[in-house]
Scaffold this motif. Structure first.
Motif, PDB file in Angstrom:
ATOM      1  N   THR A 246       4.187   5.154   7.168  1.00  0.00           N
ATOM      2  CA  THR A 246       5.356   5.468   6.339  1.00  0.00           C
ATOM      3  C   THR A 246       6.322   4.294   6.215  1.00  0.00           C
ATOM      4  OG1 THR A 246       6.593   6.331   8.248  1.00  0.00           O
ATOM      5  CG2 THR A 246       5.233   7.903   7.000  1.00  0.00           C
ATOM      6  N   GLU A 280       1.463   1.410  -2.540  1.00  0.00           N
ATOM      7  CA  GLU A 280       1.510   2.869  -2.452  1.00  0.00           C
ATOM      8  C   GLU A 280       0.148   3.498  -2.739  1.00  0.00           C
ATOM      9  OE1 GLU A 280       5.993   4.315  -3.362  1.00  0.00           O
ATOM     10  OE2 GLU A 280       4.932   3.507  -5.107  1.00  0.00           O
ATOM     11  N   PRO A 284      -0.180   6.122   0.794  1.00  0.00           N
ATOM     12  CA  PRO A 284       0.465   7.082  -0.113  1.00  0.00           C
ATOM     13  C   PRO A 284       1.784   7.664   0.386  1.00  0.00           C
ATOM     14  CG  PRO A 284      -1.434   8.071   0.986  1.00  0.00           C
ATOM     15  CD  PRO A 284      -1.458   6.625   1.325  1.00  0.00           C
ATOM     16  N   ASN A 285       2.121   7.439   1.651  1.00  0.00           N
ATOM     17  CA  ASN A 285       3.328   8.062   2.205  1.00  0.00           C
ATOM     18  C   ASN A 285       4.371   7.037   2.643  1.00  0.00           C
ATOM     19  OD1 ASN A 285       2.394  10.782   1.941  1.00  0.00           O
ATOM     20  ND2 ASN A 285       1.053  10.435   3.709  1.00  0.00           N
ATOM     21  N   LEU A 286       4.490   5.941   1.903  1.00  0.00           N
ATOM     22  CA  LEU A 286       5.489   4.928   2.243  1.00  0.00           C
ATOM     23  C   LEU A 286       6.887   5.436   1.892  1.00  0.00           C
ATOM     24  CD1 LEU A 286       3.825   1.585   1.062  1.00  0.00           C
ATOM     25  CD2 LEU A 286       3.929   2.537   3.372  1.00  0.00           C
ATOM     26  N   TRP A 287       7.757   5.460   2.885  1.00  0.00           N
ATOM     27  CA  TRP A 287       9.121   5.942   2.683  1.00  0.00           C
ATOM     28  C   TRP A 287      10.178   4.897   3.047  1.00  0.00           C
ATOM     29  CZ3 TRP A 287       7.827  10.873   5.982  1.00  0.00           C
ATOM     30  CH2 TRP A 287       7.005  11.723   5.227  1.00  0.00           C
ATOM     31  N   VAL A 325      12.232   3.061   0.411  1.00  0.00           N
ATOM     32  CA  VAL A 325      11.320   2.500  -0.585  1.00  0.00           C
ATOM     33  C   VAL A 325      11.743   2.925  -1.987  1.00  0.00           C
ATOM     34  CG1 VAL A 325       8.948   2.592  -1.466  1.00  0.00           C
ATOM     35  CG2 VAL A 325       9.360   2.282   0.986  1.00  0.00           C
ATOM     36  N   ASP A 326      12.093   4.196  -2.141  1.00  0.00           N
ATOM     37  CA  ASP A 326      12.485   4.699  -3.465  1.00  0.00           C
ATOM     38  C   ASP A 326      13.717   3.978  -3.996  1.00  0.00           C
ATOM     39  OD1 ASP A 326      10.392   6.452  -3.339  1.00  0.00           O
ATOM     40  OD2 ASP A 326      11.604   8.213  -2.838  1.00  0.00           O
TER      41      ASP A 326
END
Length: 353
Positions: A246, A280, A284-287, A325-326
């Motif tokens: 993550t 990503e 798939p779960n990079l936060w 990340v967002d």
């Protein structure tokens, strides 16, 4: 070219003229003594290059920038620096070379065997300035075969203040860069000159294994791996496809002088955003996005692009930085850094860990 004969090939009165211009106006950290060493080193490297190419004919009347890197041992430097003084040691000369590197006057390459030095243009002492010329740049993938040694040497300057074994650090970084490129090459990128293909900037996004995430909540000094003598990296890299990953660490982000401009900083940060988007697909779960800054002069850039200090801040020069990340991907980089000023001589922009 014998260093002991430098005064015959570049007379004292000309040396004094360059020294005066170099220290006027006064520059922090640049004493007259250091300016003298730099001018003598500059003249020697120019003469040595002329001799190697068979063009050494007469004494110099002015200094021009030697082309590229020129070999120079610490013993040669000692003879240059201390010719008319109490004899200084080779080690002292090597330390002075590192000081000149830190002042942004020279570049040093060390591949484990040979020291090579490149003179950096000084705006008011040379007729040409790389920034004044129409140099084109591109962001490109890191090539471990051709880029590792060059990148390692300018990254190593990050750690000079923490280590007395600065000659070893570029060697260690070179090995690590090639090892990381073997594991996950797509997250390693360079800013490259189009005319010479030389890398002048580098960044790496390091997908961090879940068992290493705790390190981001502990004192950051414990995770300074590149400058330590440890052979064990405290931060383990995650394997592509691992859904438990993550966190991403900006393991390094640096643009070498004199290439720090708004355009280059912006294009390099925007490329980092694109690389993060590509990651990503593998994770798939990079936060969470972390970075480490090792000098307070780089806080302005990191804060402008959304990072905040976290954790223990008792050591103001080394701290963990965090943003989501967002949030980072939604940032308009050109607008975010529009009010920042970037100096082109004497300081790099860098985040590293």
């Amino acid at each position: 070219m014998n260093p002991a004969f430098i005064d015959q090939w570049f007379p004292d009165e000309l040396q004094d003229n360059y020294i005066y211009k170099l220290i006027t106006p006064r520059r922090v950290g640049l004493t007259r003594c250091r300016a003298e060493y730099f001018v003598r080193l500059w003249a020697y490297l120019l003469l040595k290059q002329q001799e190697l190419s068979g063009r050494l004919r007469k004494p110099l009347s002015q200094l021009t920038i030697p082309k590229g890197f020129v070999p120079c041992t610490n013993r040669e430097a000692a003879e240059l620096f201390y010719a008319n003084k109490d004899r200084g040691s080779d080690r002292a000369a090597g330390m002075m070379i590192d000081i000149l590197v830190d002042l942004g006057l020279i570049d040093k390459l060390f591949d484990g065997n040979t020291i090579c030095i490149r003179i950096r243009p000084v705006a008011h002492l040379t007729s040409s300035n790389p920034l004044a010329e129409a140099i084109q740049f591109q962001v490109d993938g890191f090539n471990p075969r051709t880029d590792a040694v060059i990148v390692a040497n300018f990254l190593a300057r990050n750690y000079n203040w923490m280590s007395n074994t600065s000659n070893y650090i570029p060697f260690k970084i070179t090995k690590l860069l090639r090892s990381w490129a073997h594991q996950y090459p797509s997250s390693m990128r360079v800013l490259r000159r189009c005319d010479t293909s030389a890398p002048v900037g580098f960044y790496m996004l390091y997908p961090t294994a879940s068992e290493s995430e705790e390190k981001f909540f502990l004192p950051p000094i414990n995770s300074l791996y590149l400058s330590s003598s440890s052979t064990i990296d405290p931060l383990k890299m995650a394997t592509p496809g691992n859904p438990d990953c993550t966190s991403v660490l900006v393991r390094s982000w640096m643009i070498d002088t004199p290439y720090i401009t708004h355009q280059n900083v912006c294009r390099f940060l925007e490329d980092l955003q694109q690389t993060l988007v590509g990651m990503e697909a593998d994770f798939p779960n990079l936060w969470d996005l972390y970075a480490m800054t090792i000098h307070p002069s780089y806080q302005e850039l990191s804060m402008a692009i959304g990072f905040q200090k976290i954790g223990d801040q008792t050591n103001s020069s080394v701290s963990w930085l965090y943003t989501s990340v967002d949030q980072f991907l939604n940032l308009a980089m050109e607008k975010a850094i529009s009010k920042l000023e970037f100096r082109c001589h004497g300081a790099e922009s860098r985040l590293t860990g």
